[in-house]
Design a protein around this motif. Sequence first.
Motif, PDB file in Angstrom:
ATOM      1  N   MET A 135      31.807 -29.461 -13.632  1.00 41.05           N
ATOM      2  CA  MET A 135      32.325 -28.093 -13.663  1.00 41.05           C
ATOM      3  C   MET A 135      31.216 -27.124 -13.302  1.00 41.05           C
ATOM      4  O   MET A 135      30.081 -27.275 -13.750  1.00 41.05           O
ATOM      5  N   LYS A 136      31.558 -26.136 -12.490  1.00 43.20           N
ATOM      6  CA  LYS A 136      30.552 -25.190 -12.004  1.00 43.20           C
ATOM      7  C   LYS A 136      30.761 -23.808 -12.597  1.00 43.20           C
ATOM      8  O   LYS A 136      31.895 -23.356 -12.770  1.00 43.20           O
ATOM      9  N   ALA A 137      29.673 -23.135 -12.906  1.00 41.68           N
ATOM     10  CA  ALA A 137      29.700 -21.766 -13.420  1.00 41.68           C
ATOM     11  C   ALA A 137      28.796 -20.916 -12.544  1.00 41.68           C
ATOM     12  O   ALA A 137      27.573 -21.136 -12.506  1.00 41.68           O
ATOM     13  N   ASN A 138      29.375 -19.962 -11.828  1.00 44.18           N
ATOM     14  CA  ASN A 138      28.618 -19.098 -10.925  1.00 44.18           C
ATOM     15  C   ASN A 138      28.312 -17.765 -11.594  1.00 44.18           C
ATOM     16  O   ASN A 138      29.164 -17.183 -12.276  1.00 44.18           O
ATOM     17  N   VAL A 139      27.089 -17.290 -11.376  1.00 41.42           N
ATOM     18  CA  VAL A 139      26.646 -16.016 -11.940  1.00 41.42           C
ATOM     19  C   VAL A 139      25.889 -15.249 -10.864  1.00 41.42           C
ATOM     20  O   VAL A 139      25.141 -15.839 -10.082  1.00 41.42           O
ATOM     21  N   ILE A 140      26.093 -13.942 -10.816  1.00 43.62           N
ATOM     22  CA  ILE A 140      25.293 -13.065  -9.951  1.00 43.62           C
ATOM     23  C   ILE A 140      24.608 -12.039 -10.838  1.00 43.62           C
ATOM     24  O   ILE A 140      25.252 -11.398 -11.684  1.00 43.62           O
ATOM     25  N   VAL A 141      23.301 -11.887 -10.667  1.00 39.57           N
ATOM     26  CA  VAL A 141      22.547 -10.896 -11.422  1.00 39.57           C
ATOM     27  C   VAL A 141      21.650 -10.139 -10.447  1.00 39.57           C
ATOM     28  O   VAL A 141      21.087 -10.740  -9.526  1.00 39.57           O
TER      29      VAL A 141
END
Length: 502
Positions: free
Chosen positions: A1-7
């Motif tokens: 399972m993938k979790a994408n984040v942009i900061v």
Amino acid sequence: MKANVIVHRDFQVASIDPRLYSSFLEHLGRAVYGGIYEPGHPTADEDGFRRDVIDLVRQLDTPYCRYPGGNFVSAYDWQDGIGPRSERPVRLDLAWRTRESNQIGVNEFVDWCKKAKTEPMLAVNLGSRGLDSARNFLEYCNHPGGTYWSDLRRKHGWEAPHNVKLWCLGNEMDGPWQVGHKSAHEYGRLADETAKAMRNFDKSLELVVCGSSHSDMKTYPDWEAEVLNECYDSADYISLHMYFANREKNTLNYLARTTKLDRYITTIGGVIDYIKAKKRSKKTIGISFDEWNVWYHSNQQDKDILAKNEWPDAPHLLEDVYNFEDVLQVGGILNTFIRRSDRVRIACIAQLVNVIAPIMTENNGPAWRQTIYYPFYFASKYGRGSALQLITDAPTYDCDEADDVPYLDASAVLSDDGQTLTFFVVNRHPQNALDLDAQLDGFANARVLEQVEMTHPDLQAVNTARQPETVVPVKVENAKIEDGRLRAALKPQSYSVIRLSV
């Protein structure tokens, strides 16, 4: 399972007030007697304070400590806790049905704060007492000398004023269980007049008025609107309280309760904005979340003790023994406060020692870290600076508490010097790892400094006096930077801290 984040470095929520990592001590159970204070203990100092507890509190670096209550304060006379100890009265505490020896009062507490490297956040009794008692308490604590109350403090052995700047105007006055419970209008008027009197002494004081005891109160959120309508101009913060429980033994539902916390903050933020507009004010009231924690493990034990009607001295009340599951919950609560640090400026974990606390002690025995000590420690140590906005895309689940709850719960803080970026991450999923993929915009040449992980095969695992390191953080090294992105494998049901040099 993938979790994408942009900061992004420039997209900031707020500068975090360090007081977000404050604490709380109430005259309740063994928080004070047997907690911070135990004359005759092998580690006790010359004032009877346990050095082993002070060492653990110092490591948490908690900026402020709220005192003396809590429910206790609403029937408390601060004058009972001053003067020669041999002359102090023993009182019945109506809040917790125990005896109070008054061997620790405001002067001793301030001395303990100096030893523990924290500052006092004092509460005044607006239940059974009121404005006059509050202003006298303030003068006793803060005036240099030459008046009745300040000279009385000096006579008692504290020459210099305490200079306490942060004050709570009562506690949970919306609650029918509270001694001196009032309607919102009654309390708002009293808080406003008390605040004005205290500001006549010192305009630089910061004052906290009572909001709702929890978001299920029938008077919520009308209470906040009516109270602030009465005292908006004289207050600086409104307090909120919330405790978390997993009585139904459903982990995913339990961990989703931080969404309720977020809604609570959002709603009261809206009430603040409404009254601000109504008053045509330039000032924005902040939120002081000055009671929060997990609280349910000890409920039956507490009922059994109080049912005996024996008025005991410092009994074993509210001594929740925290497990690994609670680490995930506390990590999520702290992430919520960081993400909402534009609104929540002060927060106090309730409480600090023995009573629903990260630190436990045995009388005449050891002190140790409960499981929840660690997420609080990491947030306090590395969660100071600027909270950054996160855009997240992760798998979700539905439960009784809420729908579309993300398995990933994350916050990010850029240090004040702009040199370190810290991610605090919870993977709520019971079986699956999450592959974290965080796009780092504005963070050229980032590199991993440290990755710390907390996980355990048994959600019910606890730390005890004999086995104090059953649940502890460990260093791991699977996080890496590739093409301007942070990638890390987050184990199922884990809490992680990932620090980057940026």
